[in-house]
Design a protein around this motif. Structure first.
Motif, short mmCIF file in Angstrom:
data_model
loop_
_atom_site.label_atom_id
_atom_site.label_comp_id
_atom_site.label_asym_id
_atom_site.label_seq_id
_atom_site.Cartn_x
_atom_site.Cartn_y
_atom_site.Cartn_z
N ALA A 239 -55.36 90.31 -55.66
CA ALA A 239 -56.68 90.69 -55.15
C ALA A 239 -56.82 92.20 -55.05
O ALA A 239 -57.89 92.75 -55.33
CB ALA A 239 -56.90 90.04 -53.79
N ILE A 240 -55.73 92.90 -54.69
CA ILE A 240 -55.79 94.36 -54.56
C ILE A 240 -55.91 95.01 -55.92
O ILE A 240 -56.77 95.87 -56.15
CB ILE A 240 -54.54 94.88 -53.81
N VAL A 241 -55.06 94.62 -56.87
CA VAL A 241 -55.01 95.32 -58.15
C VAL A 241 -56.15 94.94 -59.08
O VAL A 241 -56.38 95.63 -60.08
CB VAL A 241 -53.66 95.07 -58.86
N THR A 242 -56.87 93.87 -58.78
CA THR A 242 -58.01 93.48 -59.62
C THR A 242 -59.35 93.78 -58.95
O THR A 242 -60.39 93.34 -59.45
CB THR A 242 -57.93 91.99 -59.98
N ALA A 243 -59.33 94.50 -57.84
CA ALA A 243 -60.59 94.90 -57.21
C ALA A 243 -61.37 95.79 -58.17
O ALA A 243 -60.78 96.59 -58.91
CB ALA A 243 -60.30 95.64 -55.90
N PRO A 244 -62.69 95.68 -58.20
CA PRO A 244 -63.49 96.47 -59.15
C PRO A 244 -63.24 97.97 -59.06
O PRO A 244 -63.17 98.66 -60.08
CB PRO A 244 -64.93 96.12 -58.76
N ARG A 245 -63.07 98.49 -57.86
CA ARG A 245 -62.82 99.93 -57.70
C ARG A 245 -61.48 100.33 -58.29
O ARG A 245 -61.36 101.37 -58.94
CB ARG A 245 -62.88 100.30 -56.22
N VAL A 246 -60.47 99.47 -58.11
CA VAL A 246 -59.14 99.77 -58.64
C VAL A 246 -59.15 99.69 -60.16
O VAL A 246 -58.58 100.55 -60.85
CB VAL A 246 -58.10 98.81 -58.05
N LEU A 247 -59.79 98.67 -60.71
CA LEU A 247 -59.83 98.52 -62.17
C LEU A 247 -60.59 99.67 -62.82
O LEU A 247 -60.21 100.15 -63.90
CB LEU A 247 -60.46 97.18 -62.54
#
Length: 272
Positions: A48-56
């Motif tokens: 959930a953290i690494v696929t958050a829109p802001r992270v991507l």
């Protein structure tokens, strides 16, 4: 398998021991701590953290701009290395020193200088704005900053390889009827390509993790011009250490896969 030892300076065991100690203290233990801290998360939480829109969006921006800067430096750096090795002219030593300047200049100073030049109210930024081109606070400005920082890696990697290629080889190919493009393709490129890939991978790796020279010219708009190292700093400022380490692990894995692919390609070319 026979172990190679130096016939002049013995001490394989001692030197290997120091190597492993320093490698462990500087690389292996910090990376292991990073993975152990991220292991506190369940797979669902990590995903959930690494696929958050802001992270991507930050991940895509960081690697796209670093790749663009590395490719641009692959061309510019090769031309600069060629000129510095094959020609003697006034001001050559000055250019040599200027190429190494990004190594000595603090990256934050470079970022401030580039922002002052390419901002909409800067000398070059105003001229670009009249042409309808915005440089600062865009991915183009980030690529420009990364190009400045990573240029020496390509130039300094190619220079010794070019210096080791005798000019007689090119002259012999020309005497046998090869055109300049044929000499470039069949004589120079096979010898230069492994070194070029090394410089490219070093520039890419430096560009992905660059922070100081980028934050000023990027504008740091989430989802648009926010790079991944800055997002990690934001997580740390919010005391979200687990989230920061999760993003760090993601960045590390993607970088490792890219560099591994480049190294495998380089080894294959060297064997060929």
């Amino acid at each position: 398998m026979h172990r190679r030892t130096s016939p002049v300076i013995p001490g394989f065991g001692l030197t290997l021991g120091y190597t492993l100690v320093y490698l462990s203290l500087l690389v292996l233990i910090p990376l292991a701590a990073l993975f152990l801290h991220a292991a506190q998360l369940s797979w669902g939480e990590f995903w959930a953290i690494v696929t958050a829109p802001r992270v991507l969006a930050a991940l895509k921006l960081s690697f796209a701009t670093a790749l663009g800067a590395a490719l641009l430096n692959g061309v510019i750096g090769a031309l600069l290395a060629w000129v510095l090795v094959r020609y003697r002219f006034a001001g050559r030593k000055l250019i040599e020193a200027m190429i190494d300047l990004p190594f000595a200049l603090p990256t934050a100073v470079a970022g401030i200088a580039l922002t002052a030049l390419y901002a909409p109210n800067g000398p070059i930024g105003q001229w670009a704005a009249e042409l309808g081109l915005k440089i600062a606070y865009t991915p183009l400005g980030i690529t420009l900053a990364l190009t400045f920082v990573t240029l020496p890696f390509v130039v300094r990697t190619l220079q010794p390889v070019l210096a080791d290629i005798p000019r007689e080889v090119e002259e012999a190919a020309a005497c046998l009827g090869a055109r300049p493009l044929q000499v470039l393709r069949h004589v120079l490129l096979p010898a230069l390509l492994p070194a070029w890939l090394t410089g490219f991978s070093l520039a890419l790796a430096r560009g992905v993790g660059e922070y100081g020279s980028v934050i000023f010219i990027a504008g740091n708009m989430p989802g648009k011009t926010e790079i991944l190292p800055l997002l990690i700093m934001v997580k740390l400022d919010q005391y979200d250490y687990t989230g920061a380490t999760a993003i760090g692990v993601q960045m590390l894995l993607v970088s490792f896969i890219l560099l591994l692919a480049i190294n495998l390609l380089q080894r294959r070319l060297a064997r060929a």
